[in-house]
Write a protein that holds these residues in place. Structure first.
Motif, PDB file in Angstrom:
ATOM      1  N   ASN A 288       0.976  -1.241   0.031  1.00 16.50           N
ATOM      2  CA  ASN A 288       0.004   0.054   0.015  1.00 16.50           C
ATOM      3  C   ASN A 288       0.825   1.147   0.088  1.00 16.50           C
ATOM      4  O   ASN A 288       2.133   1.080  -0.264  1.00 16.50           O
ATOM      5  N   GLY A 289       0.170   2.207   0.167  1.00 24.29           N
ATOM      6  CA  GLY A 289       0.638   3.607  -0.040  1.00 24.29           C
ATOM      7  C   GLY A 289       1.822   3.950   1.170  1.00 24.29           C
ATOM      8  O   GLY A 289       2.848   4.502   1.042  1.00 24.29           O
ATOM      9  N   ASP A 290       1.597   3.314   2.244  1.00 23.52           N
ATOM     10  CA  ASP A 290       2.514   3.312   3.213  1.00 23.52           C
ATOM     11  C   ASP A 290       3.778   2.203   3.281  1.00 23.52           C
ATOM     12  O   ASP A 290       4.499   2.138   4.270  1.00 23.52           O
ATOM     13  N   GLY A 291       3.699   1.548   2.309  1.00 22.39           N
ATOM     14  CA  GLY A 291       4.774   0.505   2.173  1.00 22.39           C
ATOM     15  C   GLY A 291       4.676  -0.679   2.908  1.00 22.39           C
ATOM     16  O   GLY A 291       5.581  -1.384   3.022  1.00 22.39           O
ATOM     17  N   GLN A 292       3.310  -0.874   3.351  1.00 26.88           N
ATOM     18  CA  GLN A 292       3.030  -2.194   3.914  1.00 26.88           C
ATOM     19  C   GLN A 292       2.252  -3.166   3.290  1.00 26.88           C
ATOM     20  O   GLN A 292       1.299  -2.825   2.119  1.00 26.88           O
ATOM     21  N   PRO A 293       2.685  -4.377   3.474  1.00 25.56           N
ATOM     22  CA  PRO A 293       2.046  -5.632   2.745  1.00 25.56           C
ATOM     23  C   PRO A 293       0.410  -5.537   3.131  1.00 25.56           C
ATOM     24  O   PRO A 293       0.131  -5.600   4.449  1.00 25.56           O
ATOM     25  N   ARG A 299      -7.890  -5.606   1.589  1.00 27.30           N
ATOM     26  CA  ARG A 299      -7.697  -4.445   0.562  1.00 27.30           C
ATOM     27  C   ARG A 299      -8.688  -3.239   0.378  1.00 27.30           C
ATOM     28  O   ARG A 299      -9.869  -3.774   0.618  1.00 27.30           O
ATOM     29  N   SER A 300      -8.227  -2.079   0.181  1.00 30.99           N
ATOM     30  CA  SER A 300      -9.428  -1.184  -0.049  1.00 30.99           C
ATOM     31  C   SER A 300      -9.612  -1.295  -1.785  1.00 30.99           C
ATOM     32  O   SER A 300      -8.917  -2.038  -2.524  1.00 30.99           O
ATOM     33  N   THR A 301     -10.655  -0.698  -2.169  1.00 32.22           N
ATOM     34  CA  THR A 301     -10.866  -0.861  -3.706  1.00 32.22           C
ATOM     35  C   THR A 301      -9.897  -0.284  -4.528  1.00 32.22           C
ATOM     36  O   THR A 301      -9.359  -1.022  -5.674  1.00 32.22           O
ATOM     37  N   TYR A 302      -9.130   0.744  -3.910  1.00 26.90           N
ATOM     38  CA  TYR A 302      -8.015   1.072  -4.805  1.00 26.90           C
ATOM     39  C   TYR A 302      -6.822   0.630  -4.811  1.00 26.90           C
ATOM     40  O   TYR A 302      -6.230   0.149  -5.804  1.00 26.90           O
ATOM     41  N   GLU A 303      -6.737  -0.452  -3.744  1.00 25.08           N
ATOM     42  CA  GLU A 303      -5.341  -1.518  -3.719  1.00 25.08           C
ATOM     43  C   GLU A 303      -5.811  -2.461  -4.796  1.00 25.08           C
ATOM     44  O   GLU A 303      -4.869  -3.162  -5.355  1.00 25.08           O
ATOM     45  N   THR A 304      -7.168  -2.962  -4.730  1.00 24.76           N
ATOM     46  CA  THR A 304      -7.639  -4.058  -5.407  1.00 24.76           C
ATOM     47  C   THR A 304      -7.167  -3.729  -6.926  1.00 24.76           C
ATOM     48  O   THR A 304      -6.722  -4.733  -7.835  1.00 24.76           O
ATOM     49  N   MET A 305      -7.423  -2.451  -7.057  1.00 25.26           N
ATOM     50  CA  MET A 305      -7.498  -2.011  -8.562  1.00 25.26           C
ATOM     51  C   MET A 305      -6.010  -1.857  -8.949  1.00 25.26           C
ATOM     52  O   MET A 305      -5.511  -2.239 -10.105  1.00 25.26           O
ATOM     53  N   SER A 307      -3.461  -3.917  -7.732  1.00 23.36           N
ATOM     54  CA  SER A 307      -3.009  -5.185  -8.033  1.00 23.36           C
ATOM     55  C   SER A 307      -3.299  -5.788  -9.477  1.00 23.36           C
ATOM     56  O   SER A 307      -2.643  -6.696 -10.138  1.00 23.36           O
ATOM     57  N   SER A 308      -4.395  -5.280 -10.069  1.00 25.05           N
ATOM     58  CA  SER A 308      -4.790  -5.819 -11.501  1.00 25.05           C
ATOM     59  C   SER A 308      -4.290  -5.142 -12.544  1.00 25.05           C
ATOM     60  O   SER A 308      -4.126  -5.589 -13.560  1.00 25.05           O
ATOM     61  N   VAL A 309      -3.889  -4.069 -12.259  1.00 25.31           N
ATOM     62  CA  VAL A 309      -3.072  -3.244 -13.268  1.00 25.31           C
ATOM     63  C   VAL A 309      -1.841  -3.060 -13.081  1.00 25.31           C
ATOM     64  O   VAL A 309      -1.033  -2.559 -14.379  1.00 25.31           O
ATOM     65  N   SER A 310      -0.963  -3.270 -12.108  1.00 26.34           N
ATOM     66  CA  SER A 310       0.340  -2.907 -12.005  1.00 26.34           C
ATOM     67  C   SER A 310       0.694  -4.084 -11.120  1.00 26.34           C
ATOM     68  O   SER A 310       0.600  -4.333 -10.128  1.00 26.34           O
ATOM     69  N   SER A 311       1.948  -4.865 -11.801  1.00 29.32           N
ATOM     70  CA  SER A 311       2.687  -6.126 -11.062  1.00 29.32           C
ATOM     71  C   SER A 311       3.827  -5.513 -10.250  1.00 29.32           C
ATOM     72  O   SER A 311       4.216  -6.107  -9.147  1.00 29.32           O
ATOM     73  N   THR A 312       4.061  -4.112 -10.185  1.00 27.59           N
ATOM     74  CA  THR A 312       4.970  -3.447  -9.138  1.00 27.59           C
ATOM     75  C   THR A 312       4.270  -3.236  -7.740  1.00 27.59           C
ATOM     76  O   THR A 312       5.041  -3.359  -6.815  1.00 27.59           O
ATOM     77  N   ASN A 313       2.998  -3.149  -7.557  1.00 30.40           N
ATOM     78  CA  ASN A 313       2.412  -3.112  -6.420  1.00 30.40           C
ATOM     79  C   ASN A 313       1.936  -4.640  -5.901  1.00 30.40           C
ATOM     80  O   ASN A 313       1.342  -4.453  -4.706  1.00 30.40           O
ATOM     81  N   SER A 314       1.980  -5.399  -6.685  1.00 31.09           N
ATOM     82  CA  SER A 314       1.561  -6.654  -6.320  1.00 31.09           C
ATOM     83  C   SER A 314       2.517  -7.982  -6.230  1.00 31.09           C
ATOM     84  O   SER A 314       3.375  -7.875  -7.343  1.00 31.09           O
ATOM     85  N   ILE A 315       2.508  -8.531  -5.374  1.00 31.53           N
ATOM     86  CA  ILE A 315       3.540  -9.651  -5.137  1.00 31.53           C
ATOM     87  C   ILE A 315       2.955 -11.151  -4.849  1.00 31.53           C
ATOM     88  O   ILE A 315       2.075 -10.945  -3.877  1.00 31.53           O
ATOM     89  N   LYS A 316       3.168 -12.090  -5.996  1.00 28.56           N
ATOM     90  CA  LYS A 316       2.604 -13.281  -5.625  1.00 28.56           C
ATOM     91  C   LYS A 316       3.214 -14.301  -4.717  1.00 28.56           C
ATOM     92  O   LYS A 316       4.598 -14.217  -4.940  1.00 28.56           O
ATOM     93  N   MET A 317       2.594 -14.649  -3.874  1.00 26.50           N
ATOM     94  CA  MET A 317       2.998 -15.934  -2.776  1.00 26.50           C
ATOM     95  C   MET A 317       3.135 -17.145  -3.408  1.00 26.50           C
ATOM     96  O   MET A 317       2.467 -17.364  -4.341  1.00 26.50           O
ATOM     97  N   PRO A 318       3.970 -18.054  -2.955  1.00 26.77           N
ATOM     98  CA  PRO A 318       4.202 -19.165  -3.266  1.00 26.77           C
ATOM     99  C   PRO A 318       2.817 -20.342  -3.412  1.00 26.77           C
ATOM    100  O   PRO A 318       1.905 -19.844  -2.397  1.00 26.77           O
TER     101      PRO A 318
END
Length: 362
Positions: A288-293, A299-305, A307-318
């Protein structure tokens, strides 16, 4: 650069060797006497971390050319041949008090036949349109709407005298994650034999699993419906992962020895005996904007958006390992499997992959 390439090839070859090497279970016995009720999978579980690989444990042993011919009373001994673990067998000979050799009990099966016998006979997945063209049950000699063993039912078709048919009722319609039609589940309600042929034929019901009603369809009993349970387990190798399609018993979560449908069949190269590892997709963690996972449920609606449009803000777990499944019945676009190993509950849409591809992580 050449050194890096060479190192990479060495590591790759090592990984293949590792994947093909049997791993013995800690605390395994040195020998085992086969007991009545054992299965090949059960016995292998005493020795191997991955019991589905019993063909390799026994396959290179000339004394067990056919591991299906192992009988209660036989003694299996663990030895090493060229550094690889193998089982050798000392056959048990039954003798009467007079010293005559007596016949042995039946050879032990790969898995417990009782677990899959009902599904070998009763469940099919067929094309929906094709099913609707099959001969229909019009009613029966009995005035009851529900027909059972001993009843005679009327069929809207001219059938061959003496042929054996099953009466089927419609079950669930199966659809893939992409929306593709995978067929309809049809469930055997009864079986019987044609006793009179004509424009409206008669079938006498010889067995029933549930009541048969007008509107059911009849189909010839499958030739392979009583197929052998002596499956030869081997790693499934598909071009794309399969997934769990449904629970046979409509369960939300499934465990060891539960039966499931999967969304791949003979058209995809699936065969009886294929073994899959079961995995749950790892979560997508958003920063998120505070650098927290943040996990998906937080997630908020913004954070969900994001994750769907930018891989830099989303990290897939094993992916998370759930267990192993062995296929025992195959249709065109779907199959049925038995969960043989269960470390965590299995759910619909869990992923099915080739076991050896992820052997190291297991």
């Amino acid at each position: 650069m050449k050194r890096l390439i060479l190192l990479g090839l060495i590591l790759l070859n090592c990984s293949f060797v590792f994947a093909d090497t049997l791993t013995l279970k800690s605390g395994h016995p040195d020998s085992y006497v086969v007991e009545k009720g054992d299965t090949l999978w059960d016995i292998s579980a005493y020795f191997l971390k991955d019991p589905w690989r019993w063909p390799k444990l026994w396959g290179d042993n000339p004394q067990i050319a056919n591991p299906h011919l192992i009988y209660p009373g036989d003694r299996l001994t663990l030895v090493f041949i060229d550094g690889e673990p193998r089982l050798v067998v000392k056959p048990y000979i039954r003798k009467s008090p007079q010293g005559r050799i007596m016949p042995k009990d039946s050879a032990i099966p790969a898995i417990d036949l009782a677990l899959v016998r009902p599904y070998l006979v009763q469940n099919r997945v067929v094309d929906s349109d094709w099913f609707e063209t099959q001969p229909m049950v019009l009613g029966g000699e009995s005035e009851s709407r529900h027909h059972i063993v001993g009843d005679v039912i009327y069929i809207q078709a001219e059938l061959t005298m003496g042929d054996k048919f099953g009466a089927y009722e419609r079950g669930r319609d199966f659809v893939s994650n992409n929306g593709d039609d995978l067929g309809v589940e049809v469930i055997l309600t009864a079986s019987g034999r044609v006793i009179e042929s004509g424009p409206v034929s008669k079938i006498k019901l010889l067995s029933n699993f549930r009541e048969t009603v007008a509107g059911s369809r009849v189909m010839p009993i499958e030739d392979d419906s009583l197929m052998s349970a002596y499956f030869m387990p081997r790693a499934a190798e598909l071009s794309s992962p399969a997934s769990v399609l449904a629970s046979e018993k409509y369960l939300r979560e499934m465990g060891k020895l539960d039966v499931v449908y999967i969304d791949k069949g003979s058209e995809d190269g699936v065969e009886s005996g294929h073994v899959f590892s079961i995995y749950r997709d790892g979560l997508d963690i958003v920063i998120n904007g505070d650098g927290q996972p943040v996990i998906p449920t937080g997630r908020s609606t913004y954070e969900t958006m994001l994750s769907s449009v930018s891989s830099t803000n989303s990290i897939k777990m094993p992916d998370i390992y759930r267990g192993k499944l062995m296929v025992f019945k195959v249709f065109g676009k779907t199959s049925m499997g038995l969960i043989m190993v269960n470390e965590r509950p299995v759910r619909v849409e869990d992923k099915l992959v080739t076991p050896d591809a992820l052997l190291i992580s297991e």
